[in-house]
Scaffold this active site. Sequence first.
Site, short mmCIF file in Angstrom:
data_model
loop_
_atom_site.label_atom_id
_atom_site.label_comp_id
_atom_site.label_asym_id
_atom_site.label_seq_id
_atom_site.Cartn_x
_atom_site.Cartn_y
_atom_site.Cartn_z
N ALA A 67 0.87 -1.18 0.00
CA ALA A 67 0.00 0.00 0.00
C ALA A 67 0.90 1.23 0.00
O ALA A 67 2.09 1.12 0.28
CB ALA A 67 -0.87 -0.02 1.25
N GLY A 106 0.86 -5.16 0.74
CA GLY A 106 -0.35 -5.16 -0.08
C GLY A 106 -0.11 -5.68 -1.48
O GLY A 106 -1.03 -6.19 -2.12
N GLU A 109 -0.43 -9.27 -1.10
CA GLU A 109 -1.85 -9.56 -0.81
C GLU A 109 -2.69 -9.51 -2.09
O GLU A 109 -3.57 -10.33 -2.30
CB GLU A 109 -2.38 -8.56 0.23
CG GLU A 109 -1.77 -8.78 1.61
CD GLU A 109 -2.26 -7.77 2.60
OE1 GLU A 109 -1.81 -6.61 2.54
OE2 GLU A 109 -3.09 -8.10 3.45
N GLU A 129 4.65 -5.71 7.09
CA GLU A 129 3.86 -4.71 7.81
C GLU A 129 4.25 -4.58 9.28
O GLU A 129 4.15 -3.52 9.86
CB GLU A 129 2.37 -5.03 7.71
CG GLU A 129 1.76 -4.77 6.34
CD GLU A 129 1.91 -5.94 5.38
OE1 GLU A 129 2.73 -6.83 5.64
OE2 GLU A 129 1.20 -5.94 4.36
N1 T1G Z 1 4.57 3.52 0.18
C1 T1G Z 1 4.99 4.75 -0.17
N2 T1G Z 1 6.23 5.04 -0.61
C2 T1G Z 1 7.10 4.01 -0.69
C3 T1G Z 1 6.75 2.69 -0.33
C4 T1G Z 1 5.42 2.47 0.12
N3 T1G Z 1 4.99 1.25 0.45
N4 T1G Z 1 7.86 1.90 -0.50
C5 T1G Z 1 8.83 2.70 -0.96
N5 T1G Z 1 8.38 3.95 -1.08
C6 T1G Z 1 9.13 5.10 -1.59
C7 T1G Z 1 10.30 5.47 -0.71
O1 T1G Z 1 9.89 6.34 0.33
C8 T1G Z 1 11.22 6.15 -1.72
O2 T1G Z 1 10.67 7.45 -1.95
C9 T1G Z 1 10.99 5.35 -3.00
O3 T1G Z 1 9.70 4.73 -2.84
C10 T1G Z 1 12.04 4.28 -3.24
O4 T1G Z 1 12.05 3.48 -2.04
C11 T1G Z 1 -2.49 -2.86 3.40
C12 T1G Z 1 -0.64 -2.03 5.20
C13 T1G Z 1 10.57 -1.98 -1.56
C14 T1G Z 1 12.60 -2.70 -0.29
O5 T1G Z 1 6.66 -1.89 3.94
O6 T1G Z 1 10.84 -1.69 2.00
O7 T1G Z 1 1.13 -2.75 2.23
O8 T1G Z 1 12.78 8.66 -1.26
O9 T1G Z 1 14.39 4.16 -1.41
O10 T1G Z 1 15.94 1.04 -1.36
O11 T1G Z 1 -1.43 -4.81 4.11
O12 T1G Z 1 11.12 0.69 -0.53
O13 T1G Z 1 12.23 8.30 -3.68
O14 T1G Z 1 10.86 9.90 -2.31
O15 T1G Z 1 13.15 2.33 -0.14
O16 T1G Z 1 15.07 0.07 -3.59
C15 T1G Z 1 4.17 -2.67 3.10
C16 T1G Z 1 8.28 -0.58 2.01
C17 T1G Z 1 3.46 -1.38 3.11
C18 T1G Z 1 7.65 -1.96 1.79
C19 T1G Z 1 12.73 -0.91 -2.04
N6 T1G Z 1 5.34 -2.57 2.25
N7 T1G Z 1 9.32 -0.31 1.02
O17 T1G Z 1 13.86 -0.34 -1.42
O18 T1G Z 1 13.92 1.95 -2.53
S1 T1G Z 1 2.05 -1.38 4.17
C20 T1G Z 1 6.51 -2.13 2.76
C21 T1G Z 1 10.55 -0.89 1.14
C22 T1G Z 1 0.99 -2.41 3.37
C23 T1G Z 1 -1.18 -3.60 3.42
C24 T1G Z 1 -0.12 -2.95 4.20
C25 T1G Z 1 11.57 -0.47 0.11
C26 T1G Z 1 11.84 -1.54 -0.95
P1 T1G Z 1 11.69 8.67 -2.33
P2 T1G Z 1 13.44 3.01 -1.42
P3 T1G Z 1 14.80 0.67 -2.26
#
Ligand code: T1G
Length: 703
Positions: A67, A106, A109, A129
């Site tokens: 998400a 997500g 999911e 999460e």
């Molecule tokens: N939402 C919004 N922005 C995100 C994002 C996300 N999920 N993931 C990354 N970004 C942005 C990040 O801030 C950065 O922005 C750019 O993308 C590149 O990311 C309902 C509740 C996938 C391992 O927790 O772990 O789904 O700095 O620098 O080093 O059940 O991003 O360019 O402005 O980290 O290559 C669950 C979170 C969400 C994964 C890639 N998912 N992301 O790492 O790039 S909650 C996560 C990461 C959810 C549902 C639930 C990493 C990555 P900017 P980056 P990277």
Amino acid sequence: MKQAPKHPVRLERQGNVSLIVIENPPVNALGAAVRRGIAAALNAALSNDKTDAVVIAANGRTFPVGADIREFDMAPQQPSLSQLCSLVEDARKPVIAAIQGTALGGGLELAMAAHYRIASKDARMGLPEIKLGTLPGAGGTQRLPRLIGPELALDMMLTGSQVSAGIAAEMGLIDLVTSNDLRAEAVAFARSVKEPRPTSQNRTHLSDGSAYMATVAARRAQVKMELGADALAPNKIIDCVESALLLPVETGLQVERSAFEDCIASRESAGLRHAFFAERAAAKFPEAAEAKPEPVDRIAIVGGGLMGSGIAIAALQSGFAVTLVEQGESGVNAALERIGAFYERSVAKGRLSEAQGAAALTHLQLTNKLDGLGEADLIIEAVAEDFDLKAGILSEIGSLAKPDAVIATNTSYLDLAALAATTGRAANTIGLHFFAPAQSNALVEIGVHDTASPQAVMTGLGFVRALGKTAVRARVHAGFGSGYIGNAILEAYRHAADLMLEDGATPAQIDGAMRSFGFRLGPYQVADMSGLDIAYARRKSKPRDPEARYVEIADKMVEQGWLGQKSGRGYYIYIDGQRQGVPNGDVLKLIAEHRAKLGITPRKFTDRDIRDRILLAIVNAGARLLGEGVAARPSDIDTVMIHGFGYPRGRGGPMMDADATTPSIIASRLSILAPEEPTLWGAAPVLTMLAQERQKFADLNTA
Ligand code: T1G
């Protein structure tokens, strides 16, 4: 992160297969516009008679990573991700998810709601999460146990760990792993299936046998032991899996929804989400507008002690060729032994194969001569924290390095501008302050002095990111000698603690109060670990601040030879080299005599007094660093304190904490400060500044 493109989802066709293609760079986060686009495309595909099956795919490096985390603090927008997943699962034609990159949260999911899942061989997937203080809120807690069983499902959700496509296939999460063209394979697979697979509704709950319930009970006991009975997200995840075992999926999804909302509303989730974005915001250096990182292939490190060897390991682990210079045969052998021991341990623990360990070491060249520095693109000086020693080494490096090489000093306390000048090429010289242990600590402060070139700064940033570490910029002015961001704040933290020690508290009480706040170790445990003589040398090298009360307790301890763990006794006594010490009664006597000599009548401190005074000191020091432009934003201070000093990540860091707690402390408890303690660096301006910086930070994230 940039806003989603206008049309982040396209509908394509290949014969009788419709393809829903997501395009929302950089990570295909499932924001509202993307969810609306997928729902519309799915409806169109399902109502098209020529479509027999649907593939959900994503352009770019990865299938959706989750998400859009930024939406959690906004009003919910339809369709929710959970509603979208139910639409996908209830589709009356087969839906196939084509996964590349990292399908996380997500994103996974959404793939689990599809009837089938195809993944590239190098794809990885997980439900992280819990690292954001929440849980899979789009059906993951109900579908994953039905796909792979509750044990494996609890493993994945309680750790937030990723699995490879191959392991996922073995678990039953993935139907086909391919090394061929993923999209073509997904279309071919779509043509091979005639019916949607039975959905969760048809996959009845898993209540066949008490064995599963035993699993749930065992996990609940484990969470209670490791994290405490009130660990919200882990216990909610277990509740949801229990629902998947016992209840129809509709009810389970309701349980999940309510649990997800409870978690998202928690202070800990807010802190963890703040920390996630803070780490990424920190990498936004102003120098990026003027320069790009120069490629760094070969690095040289001068100084093979604990720090230098740790940096060498971090670089080797990231594929760099490393020249490590240490003086004398014994120095070189000690460095080799240190690095070799790391690889032996890694292989023994299964973190690396023998071959990987051996291969890494082939990129290491150890020498006791400086003359090999000429080929290095980046040269890091990592010798002892002594100005003259560092200056001498840096001057030699400056005379030997190739013209466009970048030179970095690992100093954490000394005057960076003065050291940079000794290389004869100050513009190409920066600070790279690695936090120990450098091979595993994620944090590096990048010191930027007045004449550092944007090119050198950006090359340093590129290198730190290539190590997979978190970089924080510290803008230090000539003469600024108190340790960038982290150590400047640590100094204020320790001073606040020492004042309370002198006025009546004990080391164990202060440590206990800070551990109950969430630090892994209290300040005196940390002091014993780092060695009291290191801080002693630093204090003696600096002129005393006539304004601040100087507490001599630590000096007296060093003069007794009590240096902490390294000497077997410091604030604590360490028996047989144990890391967990027992309070040193002789220190309590020394403190009592010290107070008597100063005529101090010991006063009582509550744990709350201790925590509040230390938090105020940290925030005060942070505000000063913001005011002096050393730190670019409050969240940078949060990132440094979380990674560098174990500030509880779930609180988001001291500056986020300050927002939540400082006003009440300022309003009602400034009296707890000692008379000569600096009240908050002009209380009002601090809070105004924090509010302004926080708004800037929030704008940055919604830009
Ligand atoms: N939402 C919004 N922005 C995100 C994002 C996300 N999920 N993931 C990354 N970004 C942005 C990040 O801030 C950065 O922005 C750019 O993308 C590149 O990311 C309902 C509740 C996938 C391992 O927790 O772990 O789904 O700095 O620098 O080093 O059940 O991003 O360019 O402005 O980290 O290559 C669950 C979170 C969400 C994964 C890639 N998912 N992301 O790492 O790039 S909650 C996560 C990461 C959810 C549902 C639930 C990493 C990555 P900017 P980056 P990277």
